[in-house]
Every structure is written in C-alpha cells, then in structure tokens.
Design a protein around this motif. Sequence first.
Motif, PDB file in Angstrom:
ATOM      1  N   GLU A  31       0.828  -1.204   0.000  1.00  0.00           N
ATOM      2  CA  GLU A  31       0.000   0.000   0.000  1.00  0.00           C
ATOM      3  C   GLU A  31       0.864   1.256   0.000  1.00  0.00           C
ATOM      4  O   GLU A  31       0.474   2.287  -0.521  1.00  0.00           O
ATOM      5  CB  GLU A  31      -0.921   0.000   1.218  1.00  0.00           C
ATOM      6  CG  GLU A  31      -1.926  -1.129   1.204  1.00  0.00           C
ATOM      7  CD  GLU A  31      -2.699  -1.248   2.502  1.00  0.00           C
ATOM      8  OE1 GLU A  31      -2.398  -0.484   3.457  1.00  0.00           O
ATOM      9  OE2 GLU A  31      -3.587  -2.099   2.573  1.00  0.00           O
ATOM     10  N   VAL A  32       2.037   1.182   0.645  1.00  0.00           N
ATOM     11  CA  VAL A  32       2.966   2.305   0.696  1.00  0.00           C
ATOM     12  C   VAL A  32       4.294   1.853   0.091  1.00  0.00           C
ATOM     13  O   VAL A  32       4.602   0.665   0.097  1.00  0.00           O
ATOM     14  CB  VAL A  32       3.172   2.796   2.152  1.00  0.00           C
ATOM     15  CG1 VAL A  32       1.900   3.383   2.708  1.00  0.00           C
ATOM     16  CG2 VAL A  32       3.660   1.682   3.043  1.00  0.00           C
ATOM     17  N   PRO A  33       5.100   2.781  -0.435  1.00  0.00           N
ATOM     18  CA  PRO A  33       6.378   2.389  -1.029  1.00  0.00           C
ATOM     19  C   PRO A  33       7.287   1.713   0.001  1.00  0.00           C
ATOM     20  O   PRO A  33       7.347   2.130   1.152  1.00  0.00           O
ATOM     21  CB  PRO A  33       6.977   3.717  -1.497  1.00  0.00           C
ATOM     22  CG  PRO A  33       5.840   4.661  -1.577  1.00  0.00           C
ATOM     23  CD  PRO A  33       4.827   4.207  -0.583  1.00  0.00           C
ATOM     24  N   GLN A  34       7.973   0.665  -0.437  1.00  0.00           N
ATOM     25  CA  GLN A  34       8.859  -0.083   0.435  1.00  0.00           C
ATOM     26  C   GLN A  34      10.171  -0.354  -0.279  1.00  0.00           C
ATOM     27  O   GLN A  34      10.257  -0.231  -1.499  1.00  0.00           O
ATOM     28  CB  GLN A  34       8.205  -1.403   0.843  1.00  0.00           C
ATOM     29  CG  GLN A  34       7.000  -1.202   1.717  1.00  0.00           C
ATOM     30  CD  GLN A  34       6.384  -2.517   2.138  1.00  0.00           C
ATOM     31  OE1 GLN A  34       6.687  -3.566   1.584  1.00  0.00           O
ATOM     32  NE2 GLN A  34       5.519  -2.457   3.105  1.00  0.00           N
ATOM     33  N   PRO A  35      11.208  -0.740   0.471  1.00  0.00           N
ATOM     34  CA  PRO A  35      12.487  -1.067  -0.170  1.00  0.00           C
ATOM     35  C   PRO A  35      12.318  -2.207  -1.163  1.00  0.00           C
ATOM     36  O   PRO A  35      11.390  -3.013  -1.049  1.00  0.00           O
ATOM     37  CB  PRO A  35      13.375  -1.504   1.004  1.00  0.00           C
ATOM     38  CG  PRO A  35      12.723  -0.975   2.218  1.00  0.00           C
ATOM     39  CD  PRO A  35      11.277  -0.835   1.921  1.00  0.00           C
TER      40      PRO A  35
END
Length: 151
Positions: A31-35
Amino acid sequence: MSTRWYPRYSKGNPQLRVFLPNFFMKLVKPEVPQPPNVVNFIVSTEMSKFDIKNYLEKIYKVPVDSVVTYNKMGKTKRSTVGGYIVKDDDYKLAFVTLPKGETFEFPDLFPEEKDAEIKKQQEQLEVLKKEWNQLAKKNQHRKGVPTWLGL
C-alpha cells in the motif's frame, strides 16, 4: 498438519496420494512504497513466521532474511438489502525481507496489449467528442432541449 482426506491405501502402483499443506500465500502489492527487498503476502491466519519462512525456502527456494506479520481485521459494512452488518474475513499480512542484494519487482504483464488498448480507447473518445460537438453546433438555438428530441 494437513486435514484433507485422501484415498485409502491399496496395494499396487502408483499410489495416488499427494500431501498438500492447508496454507495459502497470496502475493500483493504494498500500500505504501517499500524497499526493493521487501515483499508483501496475504497468508493463512494459522501460519506463523517460522511456517512462512519454511514455506518460501523449502517450496520456492527463495532466501528469506526476516518475516514480520500482523493480523488485519476484515472490513465491516452495512448490507444494501436488509440493512444488516456484513464483515469480511480477517487475514494476516506478512512482510518478507529478502537478503541484501536480492530484489523483487512485480512483472509487467501484457505491456503491449495495454498500450494498444489505451490508444484505441483514446481514438474512440476523439471520434465521440467530434460527434458531440457537431450535434451541439447543430442544436445551438434549442437550449435546454435534449439532443435526442429531434425535429
């Protein structure tokens, strides 16, 4: 570990027995940007962190550095018919961290087909806009009267 029913043992070959786990793992976009080395899964609520790590390492041969899980409550909403409350099933989210140097990217499935379809839809939209402008120009003097009411 499995609660599935299998056929009774009988002499002869081949034995038609396959033992499958009752677990499932569904790959989802975050849902949110991640590595780039973090992958999200919706997993069976009965799975533990150890189960998730073993599942990925033994079945798919994916190296796993760490696993973080949490349970999410299913959404509740009011039914349109009857007005009673309906609740979706609860589920468990797993954030799997791959070792350094390993990355995961979602594959772009069917990129040419999507571009061609978008182009085709844009062309259709332009044609419809031209037709609408011609109708509007033709019926300028009939303000407030629907275009389908022709004379």
